[in-house]
Design a protein around this motif. Structure first.
Motif, PDB file in Angstrom:
ATOM      1  N   LYS A 193       0.827  -1.205   0.000  1.00 21.13           N
ATOM      2  CA  LYS A 193       0.000   0.000   0.000  1.00 21.13           C
ATOM      3  C   LYS A 193       0.865   1.260   0.000  1.00 21.13           C
ATOM      4  O   LYS A 193       0.581   2.212  -0.716  1.00 21.13           O
ATOM      5  CB  LYS A 193      -0.934   0.006   1.212  1.00 21.13           C
ATOM      6  CG  LYS A 193      -2.056  -0.992   1.093  1.00 21.13           C
ATOM      7  CD  LYS A 193      -2.935  -0.979   2.333  1.00 21.13           C
ATOM      8  CE  LYS A 193      -4.051  -2.002   2.197  1.00 21.13           C
ATOM      9  NZ  LYS A 193      -4.875  -2.060   3.411  1.00 21.13           N
ATOM     10  N   ALA A 194       1.920   1.258   0.802  1.00 21.53           N
ATOM     11  CA  ALA A 194       2.811   2.426   0.852  1.00 21.53           C
ATOM     12  C   ALA A 194       3.497   2.646  -0.493  1.00 21.53           C
ATOM     13  O   ALA A 194       3.603   3.776  -0.968  1.00 21.53           O
ATOM     14  CB  ALA A 194       3.846   2.249   1.965  1.00 21.53           C
ATOM     15  N   PHE A 195       3.950   1.561  -1.118  1.00 19.12           N
ATOM     16  CA  PHE A 195       4.630   1.707  -2.399  1.00 19.12           C
ATOM     17  C   PHE A 195       3.668   2.177  -3.482  1.00 19.12           C
ATOM     18  O   PHE A 195       4.065   2.936  -4.370  1.00 19.12           O
ATOM     19  CB  PHE A 195       5.322   0.414  -2.830  1.00 19.12           C
ATOM     20  CG  PHE A 195       6.202   0.613  -4.029  1.00 19.12           C
ATOM     21  CD1 PHE A 195       7.495   1.086  -3.873  1.00 19.12           C
ATOM     22  CD2 PHE A 195       5.737   0.381  -5.314  1.00 19.12           C
ATOM     23  CE1 PHE A 195       8.310   1.312  -4.982  1.00 19.12           C
ATOM     24  CE2 PHE A 195       6.536   0.605  -6.419  1.00 19.12           C
ATOM     25  CZ  PHE A 195       7.825   1.072  -6.245  1.00 19.12           C
ATOM     26  N   ALA A 196       2.417   1.755  -3.433  1.00 15.84           N
ATOM     27  CA  ALA A 196       1.430   2.184  -4.437  1.00 15.84           C
ATOM     28  C   ALA A 196       1.298   3.703  -4.445  1.00 15.84           C
ATOM     29  O   ALA A 196       1.227   4.323  -5.513  1.00 15.84           O
ATOM     30  CB  ALA A 196       0.083   1.529  -4.170  1.00 15.84           C
ATOM     31  N   LYS A 197       1.298   4.324  -3.271  1.00 17.46           N
ATOM     32  CA  LYS A 197       1.229   5.790  -3.193  1.00 17.46           C
ATOM     33  C   LYS A 197       2.505   6.420  -3.751  1.00 17.46           C
ATOM     34  O   LYS A 197       2.464   7.386  -4.506  1.00 17.46           O
ATOM     35  CB  LYS A 197       1.013   6.234  -1.747  1.00 17.46           C
ATOM     36  CG  LYS A 197      -0.332   5.830  -1.196  1.00 17.46           C
ATOM     37  CD  LYS A 197      -0.432   6.175   0.278  1.00 17.46           C
ATOM     38  CE  LYS A 197      -1.700   5.586   0.873  1.00 17.46           C
ATOM     39  NZ  LYS A 197      -1.734   5.754   2.323  1.00 17.46           N
ATOM     40  N   TYR A 198       3.638   5.877  -3.377  1.00 22.07           N
ATOM     41  CA  TYR A 198       4.931   6.363  -3.861  1.00 22.07           C
ATOM     42  C   TYR A 198       5.004   6.249  -5.392  1.00 22.07           C
ATOM     43  O   TYR A 198       5.451   7.165  -6.077  1.00 22.07           O
ATOM     44  CB  TYR A 198       6.042   5.545  -3.194  1.00 22.07           C
ATOM     45  CG  TYR A 198       7.419   5.755  -3.749  1.00 22.07           C
ATOM     46  CD1 TYR A 198       8.157   6.893  -3.436  1.00 22.07           C
ATOM     47  CD2 TYR A 198       8.007   4.804  -4.577  1.00 22.07           C
ATOM     48  CE1 TYR A 198       9.430   7.075  -3.944  1.00 22.07           C
ATOM     49  CE2 TYR A 198       9.279   4.974  -5.082  1.00 22.07           C
ATOM     50  CZ  TYR A 198       9.985   6.115  -4.761  1.00 22.07           C
ATOM     51  OH  TYR A 198      11.248   6.284  -5.264  1.00 22.07           O
ATOM     52  N   TRP A 199       4.528   5.126  -5.934  1.00 18.53           N
ATOM     53  CA  TRP A 199       4.577   4.865  -7.373  1.00 18.53           C
ATOM     54  C   TRP A 199       3.808   5.916  -8.159  1.00 18.53           C
ATOM     55  O   TRP A 199       4.207   6.298  -9.255  1.00 18.53           O
ATOM     56  CB  TRP A 199       4.058   3.466  -7.644  1.00 18.53           C
ATOM     57  CG  TRP A 199       4.267   2.963  -9.034  1.00 18.53           C
ATOM     58  CD1 TRP A 199       3.306   2.647  -9.941  1.00 18.53           C
ATOM     59  CD2 TRP A 199       5.512   2.694  -9.682  1.00 18.53           C
ATOM     60  NE1 TRP A 199       3.868   2.204 -11.108  1.00 18.53           N
ATOM     61  CE2 TRP A 199       5.219   2.213 -10.987  1.00 18.53           C
ATOM     62  CE3 TRP A 199       6.843   2.812  -9.298  1.00 18.53           C
ATOM     63  CZ2 TRP A 199       6.213   1.865 -11.891  1.00 18.53           C
ATOM     64  CZ3 TRP A 199       7.823   2.456 -10.198  1.00 18.53           C
ATOM     65  CH2 TRP A 199       7.511   1.985 -11.480  1.00 18.53           C
ATOM     66  N   LEU A 200       2.708   6.386  -7.590  1.00 15.56           N
ATOM     67  CA  LEU A 200       1.941   7.450  -8.250  1.00 15.56           C
ATOM     68  C   LEU A 200       2.806   8.689  -8.481  1.00 15.56           C
ATOM     69  O   LEU A 200       2.665   9.383  -9.478  1.00 15.56           O
ATOM     70  CB  LEU A 200       0.711   7.832  -7.420  1.00 15.56           C
ATOM     71  CG  LEU A 200      -0.450   6.846  -7.443  1.00 15.56           C
ATOM     72  CD1 LEU A 200      -1.511   7.270  -6.438  1.00 15.56           C
ATOM     73  CD2 LEU A 200      -1.032   6.719  -8.840  1.00 15.56           C
ATOM     74  N   LEU A 201       3.699   8.957  -7.549  1.00 14.08           N
ATOM     75  CA  LEU A 201       4.557  10.142  -7.640  1.00 14.08           C
ATOM     76  C   LEU A 201       5.769   9.948  -8.551  1.00 14.08           C
ATOM     77  O   LEU A 201       6.213  10.890  -9.194  1.00 14.08           O
ATOM     78  CB  LEU A 201       5.044  10.550  -6.249  1.00 14.08           C
ATOM     79  CG  LEU A 201       3.972  10.978  -5.259  1.00 14.08           C
ATOM     80  CD1 LEU A 201       4.590  11.178  -3.881  1.00 14.08           C
ATOM     81  CD2 LEU A 201       3.292  12.252  -5.738  1.00 14.08           C
ATOM     82  N   VAL A 202       6.309   8.757  -8.598  1.00 13.67           N
ATOM     83  CA  VAL A 202       7.590   8.570  -9.289  1.00 13.67           C
ATOM     84  C   VAL A 202       7.508   7.820 -10.618  1.00 13.67           C
ATOM     85  O   VAL A 202       8.494   7.776 -11.345  1.00 13.67           O
ATOM     86  CB  VAL A 202       8.625   7.853  -8.387  1.00 13.67           C
ATOM     87  CG1 VAL A 202       8.848   8.624  -7.113  1.00 13.67           C
ATOM     88  CG2 VAL A 202       8.240   6.420  -8.116  1.00 13.67           C
ATOM     89  N   ARG A 203       6.380   7.249 -10.938  1.00  9.21           N
ATOM     90  CA  ARG A 203       6.309   6.407 -12.134  1.00  9.21           C
ATOM     91  C   ARG A 203       6.717   7.151 -13.404  1.00  9.21           C
ATOM     92  O   ARG A 203       7.475   6.637 -14.221  1.00  9.21           O
ATOM     93  CB  ARG A 203       4.922   5.819 -12.312  1.00  9.21           C
ATOM     94  CG  ARG A 203       4.908   4.891 -13.517  1.00  9.21           C
ATOM     95  CD  ARG A 203       3.712   4.007 -13.550  1.00  9.21           C
ATOM     96  NE  ARG A 203       3.914   3.028 -14.609  1.00  9.21           N
ATOM     97  CZ  ARG A 203       2.988   2.709 -15.459  1.00  9.21           C
ATOM     98  NH1 ARG A 203       1.796   3.247 -15.385  1.00  9.21           N
ATOM     99  NH2 ARG A 203       3.233   1.813 -16.392  1.00  9.21           N
ATOM    100  N   ALA A 204       6.221   8.365 -13.584  1.00 12.14           N
ATOM    101  CA  ALA A 204       6.570   9.117 -14.800  1.00 12.14           C
ATOM    102  C   ALA A 204       8.079   9.346 -14.874  1.00 12.14           C
ATOM    103  O   ALA A 204       8.697   9.150 -15.928  1.00 12.14           O
ATOM    104  CB  ALA A 204       5.825  10.442 -14.848  1.00 12.14           C
ATOM    105  N   GLY A 205       8.687   9.757 -13.766  1.00 13.29           N
ATOM    106  CA  GLY A 205      10.132   9.966 -13.738  1.00 13.29           C
ATOM    107  C   GLY A 205      10.901   8.678 -13.965  1.00 13.29           C
ATOM    108  O   GLY A 205      11.923   8.660 -14.658  1.00 13.29           O
ATOM    109  N   SER A 206      10.406   7.590 -13.408  1.00 15.58           N
ATOM    110  CA  SER A 206      11.031   6.287 -13.604  1.00 15.58           C
ATOM    111  C   SER A 206      11.048   5.922 -15.082  1.00 15.58           C
ATOM    112  O   SER A 206      12.066   5.472 -15.618  1.00 15.58           O
ATOM    113  CB  SER A 206      10.258   5.231 -12.800  1.00 15.58           C
ATOM    114  OG  SER A 206      10.745   3.941 -13.066  1.00 15.58           O
TER     115      SER A 206
END
Length: 188
Positions: free
Chosen positions: A152-165
């Motif tokens: 759950k914590a990573f899912a929130k983080y992924w929303l923020l960093v996916r485009a940059g990744s």
């Protein structure tokens, strides 16, 4: 034993995939990737410094002579030149900076065995496939949390960093394509 990404992290919560065509055979593309320098990845460097916060923003930059693959958080887990290179990391990425468990980074057996709750395992590959006079170079990133809280914590983080990744992966593929083109240019 030769591993494939699918063997190292068959199950995953998140996945990202990108590919490009690179001039020349897989050996040329492999050499271009493994010889890549930090300076060859200006977009990736900028995004990494932004992610690092004020401490990274104002830190001196040496120009990026280091090998790019030595300067990314995932470390080499295994390689099958010139077919596949697999990098991996175990961390909690959700804070202001990643924290890591007391596990040797880049150690394949430790990566495979690790299952402590509260962490995220990341495996990333570069796969090289001959296709006529070119190489199809792809990169896939798989993410697996070790428990529901980390998921759950990573899912929130992924929303923020996916485009940059995704931008970082495309930056790497573009740099490899350019380096391979230079290596296959007539007269070189």
């Amino acid at each position: 034993m030769t591993y494939r990404l699918e063997q190292l992290l068959p199950d995953h919560d998140r996945r990202e995939y990108h590919e490009t065509r690179v001039p020349g055979p897989p050996e040329i593309a492999w050499a271009a990737l493994t010889d890549l320098r930090v300076r060859d990845l200006p977009l990736s460097t900028l995004l990494s410094r932004l992610r690092g916060g004020p401490k990274a923003w104002f830190a001196p930059f040496d120009g990026g002579d280091g090998r790019a693959l030595d300067n990314v958080p995932p470390r080499e887990l295994c390689a099958d030149p010139p077919r596949e290179l697999i990098l991996g990391d175990i961390a909690d990425y959700t804070g202001s900076g990643p924290t890591r468990p007391d596990v040797p980074r880049g150690d394949l057996e430790s990566f495979l065995r690790f299952d402590e709750p509260g962490w995220t395992k990341v495996a990333m590959n570069f796969r090289f496939a001959a296709d006529g006079r070119e190489t199809r170079l792809s990169t896939e990133t798989r993410v697996l949390a070790t428990d529901e809280g980390a998921r759950k914590a990573f899912a929130k983080y992924w929303l923020l960093v996916r485009a940059g990744s995704g931008l970082i992966r495309r930056d790497i593929l573009s740099a490899v394509r350019s380096a391979a083109a230079e290596r296959t240019r007539p007269g070189i």
